[in-house]
Design a protein around this motif. Structure first.
Motif, PDB file in Angstrom:
ATOM      1  N   VAL A 248     -12.135 -15.247  12.661  1.00  0.00           N
ATOM      2  CA  VAL A 248     -12.054 -15.183  11.193  1.00  0.00           C
ATOM      3  C   VAL A 248     -11.733 -13.772  10.716  1.00  0.00           C
ATOM      4  N   LYS A 249     -12.337 -12.750  11.322  1.00  0.00           N
ATOM      5  CA  LYS A 249     -12.058 -11.371  10.902  1.00  0.00           C
ATOM      6  C   LYS A 249     -10.591 -11.017  11.137  1.00  0.00           C
ATOM      7  N   GLU A 250     -10.089 -11.369  12.308  1.00  0.00           N
ATOM      8  CA  GLU A 250      -8.685 -11.083  12.594  1.00  0.00           C
ATOM      9  C   GLU A 250      -7.770 -11.874  11.668  1.00  0.00           C
ATOM     10  N   ARG A 251      -8.067 -13.138  11.483  1.00  0.00           N
ATOM     11  CA  ARG A 251      -7.223 -13.975  10.628  1.00  0.00           C
ATOM     12  C   ARG A 251      -7.158 -13.417   9.210  1.00  0.00           C
ATOM     13  N   THR A 252      -8.296 -13.007   8.668  1.00  0.00           N
ATOM     14  CA  THR A 252      -8.336 -12.415   7.327  1.00  0.00           C
ATOM     15  C   THR A 252      -7.513 -11.134   7.288  1.00  0.00           C
ATOM     16  N   HIS A 253      -7.676 -10.290   8.296  1.00  0.00           N
ATOM     17  CA  HIS A 253      -6.932  -9.030   8.389  1.00  0.00           C
ATOM     18  C   HIS A 253      -5.428  -9.279   8.440  1.00  0.00           C
ATOM     19  N   GLN A 254      -5.011 -10.253   9.235  1.00  0.00           N
ATOM     20  CA  GLN A 254      -3.590 -10.545   9.395  1.00  0.00           C
ATOM     21  C   GLN A 254      -2.992 -11.180   8.142  1.00  0.00           C
ATOM     22  N   VAL A 255      -3.738 -12.059   7.489  1.00  0.00           N
ATOM     23  CA  VAL A 255      -3.244 -12.685   6.262  1.00  0.00           C
ATOM     24  C   VAL A 255      -2.974 -11.621   5.204  1.00  0.00           C
ATOM     25  N   ARG A 256      -3.806 -10.593   5.143  1.00  0.00           N
ATOM     26  CA  ARG A 256      -3.600  -9.497   4.188  1.00  0.00           C
ATOM     27  C   ARG A 256      -2.310  -8.726   4.471  1.00  0.00           C
ATOM     28  N   GLN A 257      -1.813  -8.810   5.700  1.00  0.00           N
ATOM     29  CA  GLN A 257      -0.586  -8.095   6.080  1.00  0.00           C
ATOM     30  C   GLN A 257       0.667  -8.966   6.010  1.00  0.00           C
TER      31      GLN A 257
ATOM     32  N   PRO B 230      -7.852  -8.347  21.851  1.00  0.00           N
ATOM     33  CA  PRO B 230      -8.190  -8.034  20.456  1.00  0.00           C
ATOM     34  C   PRO B 230      -7.216  -7.041  19.829  1.00  0.00           C
ATOM     35  N   LEU B 231      -6.984  -7.231  18.530  1.00  0.00           N
ATOM     36  CA  LEU B 231      -6.188  -6.281  17.756  1.00  0.00           C
ATOM     37  C   LEU B 231      -7.105  -5.188  17.215  1.00  0.00           C
ATOM     38  N   ASP B 232      -6.560  -4.003  17.000  1.00  0.00           N
ATOM     39  CA  ASP B 232      -7.304  -2.939  16.346  1.00  0.00           C
ATOM     40  C   ASP B 232      -7.228  -3.207  14.846  1.00  0.00           C
ATOM     41  N   LEU B 233      -8.313  -3.709  14.281  1.00  0.00           N
ATOM     42  CA  LEU B 233      -8.318  -4.105  12.871  1.00  0.00           C
ATOM     43  C   LEU B 233      -8.408  -2.921  11.925  1.00  0.00           C
ATOM     44  N   SER B 234      -8.514  -1.708  12.464  1.00  0.00           N
ATOM     45  CA  SER B 234      -8.514  -0.519  11.601  1.00  0.00           C
ATOM     46  C   SER B 234      -7.090  -0.004  11.373  1.00  0.00           C
ATOM     47  N   THR B 235      -6.113  -0.664  11.989  1.00  0.00           N
ATOM     48  CA  THR B 235      -4.705  -0.259  11.850  1.00  0.00           C
ATOM     49  C   THR B 235      -3.881  -1.448  11.357  1.00  0.00           C
ATOM     50  N   ASP B 236      -2.574  -1.247  11.270  1.00  0.00           N
ATOM     51  CA  ASP B 236      -1.663  -2.318  10.846  1.00  0.00           C
ATOM     52  C   ASP B 236      -1.040  -3.022  12.051  1.00  0.00           C
ATOM     53  N   THR B 237      -1.806  -3.189  13.120  1.00  0.00           N
ATOM     54  CA  THR B 237      -1.315  -3.809  14.345  1.00  0.00           C
ATOM     55  C   THR B 237      -1.172  -5.316  14.165  1.00  0.00           C
ATOM     56  N   ILE B 238      -0.060  -5.831  14.693  1.00  0.00           N
ATOM     57  CA  ILE B 238       0.188  -7.273  14.733  1.00  0.00           C
ATOM     58  C   ILE B 238       0.680  -7.624  16.133  1.00  0.00           C
ATOM     59  N   ARG B 239       0.803  -8.907  16.390  1.00  0.00           N
ATOM     60  CA  ARG B 239       1.393  -9.374  17.642  1.00  0.00           C
ATOM     61  C   ARG B 239       2.785  -9.921  17.359  1.00  0.00           C
ATOM     62  N   LEU B 240       3.684  -9.724  18.308  1.00  0.00           N
ATOM     63  CA  LEU B 240       5.003 -10.352  18.272  1.00  0.00           C
ATOM     64  C   LEU B 240       5.171 -11.157  19.548  1.00  0.00           C
TER      65      LEU B 240
END
Length: 159
Positions: free
Chosen positions: A134-143, A38-48
């Motif tokens: 869905v929560k992660e996808r929404t968070h990542q799309v915003r970034q 899991p990503l920390d959705l309270s930060t600007d973390t992404i995967r590479l």
């Protein structure tokens, strides 16, 4: 029987579909053993994605790394056309099987030919975002604006 790896229609008409590297999307859930950390959705973390060098005909090997946008290493973002054919091909990600679309596999196979070291990092939405969360996808799309604008370069892959 010889089959062109550039023609998924020819591939589906052969026994190659039974090969361990190919699978139809209908049986995907029973064999998928890759699990996203899991990503920390309270930060600007992404995967590479780190694509590892390897011979042309071997399984594509890669690792997913967590990074924050504010402290990103140099990476390339990929913009490509999604493949809706249903044909999935296995790659090895973090030591586990991850099934990806044909078009994305073709890109990774071509990209890997130019990989000289394990320092090549990519951001690819279909792999770097857990599409089932869905929560992660929404968070990542915003970034995504930040993800594409901070990339060293962007590759456009049309197939």
């Amino acid at each position: 029987m010889a089959v062109s790896l550039n023609d998924p229609k020819a591939l589906s008409a052969t026994d190659s579909q039974e090969d361990e590297h190919f699978i139809s999307s209908s049986s995907l859930t029973s064999v998928l053993d890759f699990r996203y950390a899991p990503l920390d959705l309270s930060t600007d973390t992404i995967r590479l994605l780190k694509v590892l060098p390897g011979p042309d005909n071997s399984t594509i090997e890669c690792n997913l790394l967590h990074c924050t946008i504010s402290e990103l290493p140099s990476y390339t973002a990929l913009s490509y056309s999604w493949d809706y054919s249903g044909l999935k091909i296995g790659i090895n990600c973090n030591g586990k099987s991850l099934w990806i679309a044909w078009n994305l596999w073709c890109f990774l196979a071509q990209f890997r030919k130019g990989v000289k070291s394990s320092r090549c990092l990519l951001w690819i939405d279909a792999i770097c975002i857990n599409q089932k969360d869905v929560k992660e996808r929404t968070h990542q799309v915003r970034q995504m604006r930040s993800i594409y604008s901070t990339a060293e370069s962007v590759i456009v892959w049309l197939g």
